[in-house]
Design an enzyme around this catalytic site. Structure first.
Site, PDB file in Angstrom:
ATOM      1  N   HIS A  90       0.856  -1.188   0.000  1.00 47.03           N
ATOM      2  CA  HIS A  90       0.000   0.000   0.000  1.00 47.03           C
ATOM      3  C   HIS A  90       0.893   1.240   0.000  1.00 47.03           C
ATOM      4  O   HIS A  90       1.923   1.253   0.674  1.00 47.03           O
ATOM      5  CB  HIS A  90      -0.882  -0.025   1.251  1.00 47.03           C
ATOM      6  CG  HIS A  90      -1.238   1.345   1.737  1.00 47.03           C
ATOM      7  ND1 HIS A  90      -0.597   1.939   2.807  1.00 47.03           N
ATOM      8  CD2 HIS A  90      -2.136   2.245   1.290  1.00 47.03           C
ATOM      9  CE1 HIS A  90      -1.100   3.142   2.996  1.00 47.03           C
ATOM     10  NE2 HIS A  90      -2.026   3.361   2.099  1.00 47.03           N
TER      11      HIS A  90
ATOM     12  N   ASN B 229       0.488   5.755  -0.268  1.00 53.42           N
ATOM     13  CA  ASN B 229      -0.403   6.907  -0.391  1.00 53.42           C
ATOM     14  C   ASN B 229       0.407   8.165  -0.124  1.00 53.42           C
ATOM     15  O   ASN B 229       1.216   8.200   0.800  1.00 53.42           O
ATOM     16  CB  ASN B 229      -1.549   6.751   0.620  1.00 53.42           C
ATOM     17  CG  ASN B 229      -2.263   8.042   0.946  1.00 53.42           C
ATOM     18  OD1 ASN B 229      -2.170   8.544   2.062  1.00 53.42           O
ATOM     19  ND2 ASN B 229      -2.967   8.586  -0.012  1.00 53.42           N
TER      20      ASN B 229
ATOM     21  N   HIS C 184      12.491  -1.583   3.656  1.00 48.91           N
ATOM     22  CA  HIS C 184      12.806  -0.606   4.712  1.00 48.91           C
ATOM     23  C   HIS C 184      14.120   0.132   4.444  1.00 48.91           C
ATOM     24  O   HIS C 184      14.228   1.323   4.729  1.00 48.91           O
ATOM     25  CB  HIS C 184      12.870  -1.307   6.075  1.00 48.91           C
ATOM     26  CG  HIS C 184      11.528  -1.453   6.724  1.00 48.91           C
ATOM     27  ND1 HIS C 184      10.972  -0.468   7.497  1.00 48.91           N
ATOM     28  CD2 HIS C 184      10.606  -2.453   6.688  1.00 48.91           C
ATOM     29  CE1 HIS C 184       9.776  -0.852   7.925  1.00 48.91           C
ATOM     30  NE2 HIS C 184       9.528  -2.064   7.449  1.00 48.91           N
TER      31      HIS C 184
ATOM     32  N   ARG D 124      -0.237  12.651  -0.254  1.00 51.51           N
ATOM     33  CA  ARG D 124      -1.289  13.663  -0.445  1.00 51.51           C
ATOM     34  C   ARG D 124      -0.777  15.046  -0.056  1.00 51.51           C
ATOM     35  O   ARG D 124       0.197  15.173   0.691  1.00 51.51           O
ATOM     36  CB  ARG D 124      -2.512  13.290   0.395  1.00 51.51           C
ATOM     37  CG  ARG D 124      -2.189  13.085   1.858  1.00 51.51           C
ATOM     38  CD  ARG D 124      -3.324  12.430   2.648  1.00 51.51           C
ATOM     39  NE  ARG D 124      -2.900  12.170   4.033  1.00 51.51           N
ATOM     40  CZ  ARG D 124      -2.331  11.047   4.457  1.00 51.51           C
ATOM     41  NH1 ARG D 124      -2.120  10.046   3.630  1.00 51.51           N
ATOM     42  NH2 ARG D 124      -1.961  10.908   5.716  1.00 51.51           N
TER      43      ARG D 124
END
Lengths: 281, 281
Positions: A115, A117, A152, A119
């Site tokens: 996942h 994201n 990571h 913004r």
């Protein structure tokens, strides 16, 4: 053009560019057999652009059982119940937000789900937010730990380049966030998570946001190429269904993004795009 | 024995008896090939009975992909965040609750899924609550509507015997409750739902509760025998997965029982027993 308008443009254009790059890479890994299907949506039920909207891209393929990439640029007035709960909305309910969100559920239990994201939000204040995390089927196997370590390491590099000490902070933020309190279990093997990022150096923050996006697709591509070759059996598939049931519980019970989306009457399909293609309890 | 203690005993014994009857009937429909596996749990992490507990029974069979029957009798002090939100807890945090909860997900998309729950709660006040609802795969087919009509007719009979006009009221309550606002869709084809039931005639209310349980298993048994014979195809199976995804969304996003269970740190497996054995988005 006013600086703020220029920044809005730069951000929303970047998210679109990144979307194109991610879709292209994912389609490439499918070897051209499956394509993303795009669908535009508008917030205004009357179909105007006065409140913004977005575009959802979903691929259902052989390597990727379900891959979803959303971009959206939305604006207008926040609802009464959110007023004052978001920074910079104490005295004004105006907001502008643009972002990209990606969730990938591969078919093979040996390829981790992922996942990402990022913004940019503007109220009376403005900030970047985002992150990414990796969810292998088996949270304890040597293979999974090796892939997660690589993931990571790449994150550590860009975080430390952006600001010393930020990797540790953003990693902990991710661990704290992607956690199922009712199970006392992590959702996966973590990554980074950050919010309210505003160092007063917009270019630098925007540059970090772009690096997060680029590092995501570069790292994940390597991980897919690497883990795609691994053989799997029925036990692995069972464990994948189990992992996905926990993923679903997290997204529907705890995820702030889901709650925010439903409260602000966002696009339902886009909000719930993250849910796995097959699972069970 | 004090009247209240006698009532507690009558209720918890009834729920156990009903559990036995339901498990026996469901196993009977499996033709002896699959059995319920029982698991006891206690609320106290130290393993004492000072806060009560319950027993979960789960069958994974051929006719019933997943059938779960929970009974529990729990007591003690409600948590601070619930104080005053439940009738009779304004001045005291003591509570006692006993109940049964059933969720059945059949394998064939032609057999409707079903849910039933009845409970008796004591704080400074006391009341019965419960209901049941039916979720066929296809909410509009002639077959489904016929089965739902039969289900509702049996419910109407016991409700009207208990109190004139109650069927209409409990049916509406059910329709309002088992509803997905974010989709603007009902969860299924309804049934009855009631709460805070206390007519000051305990025997009468308890008798109604027992009739709800008996009518549930009698009606559902008929429905299974009837719909079991129907042939189904891949399209029906796809629609079943779709229906189950909506079922999951309801239970994790909206169900009060799930929220209450998680807030009061109930048994996770028992709370989430209702989730379907296989689904997808």
């Amino acid at each position: 053009m006013k600086k703020i308008e220029e920044n809005k443009k730069l951000c929303s254009e970047w998210f679109e560019l990144l979307r194109n790059r991610i879709c292209q890479e994912i389609q490439g890994l499918e070897e051209g057999k499956s394509k993303f299907i795009k669908k535009k949506w508008l917030r205004d039920p009357n179909g105007s652009n006065r409140m913004g909207g977005g575009e959802m891209s979903v691929l259902r393929g052989n390597t990727f059982e379900k891959a979803g990439v959303n971009i959206s640029t939305v604006f207008g007035k926040i609802s009464k119940n959110l007023k004052g709960k978001i920074p910079g909305t104490e005295h004004s309910n105006k907001f502008w937000a643009s972002g990209i969100s990606v969730v990938i559920h591969p078919f093979s239990p040996k390829i981790p789900a992922v996942h990402m994201n990022t913004r940019y939000i503007i109220t009376k204040e403005s900030w970047f937010g985002g992150g990414m995390d990796i969810t292998p089927t088996n949270l304890k196997s040597k293979e999974s730990l090796k892939l997660a370590k690589f993931f990571h390491r790449n994150l550590e590099k860009i975080c430390e380049e952006y600001r010393k000490g930020s990797y540790k902070k953003y990693k902990k933020w991710c661990d704290d966030y992607f956690y199922l309190p009712h199970r006392d279990e992590p959702r996966g093997l973590g990554g980074i998570f950050y919010d309210y990022l505003n160092s007063k150096n917009w270019e630098n923050d925007f540059n970090f946001t772009r690096k997060v996006g680029k590092t995501f697709i570069d790292s994940y591509k390597s991980i897919v190429v690497d883990s795609k070759k691994s053989k799997w059996n029925e036990e692995d598939k069972k464990l994948q269904f189990h992992r996905r049931s926990r993923y679903t519980e997290f997204n529907l019970l705890h995820d702030r993004g889901t709650k925010f989306g439903l409260q602000t009457k966002g696009n339902i399909d886009a909000i719930l795009m993250s849910l796995p293609p097959s699972t069970g309890w």
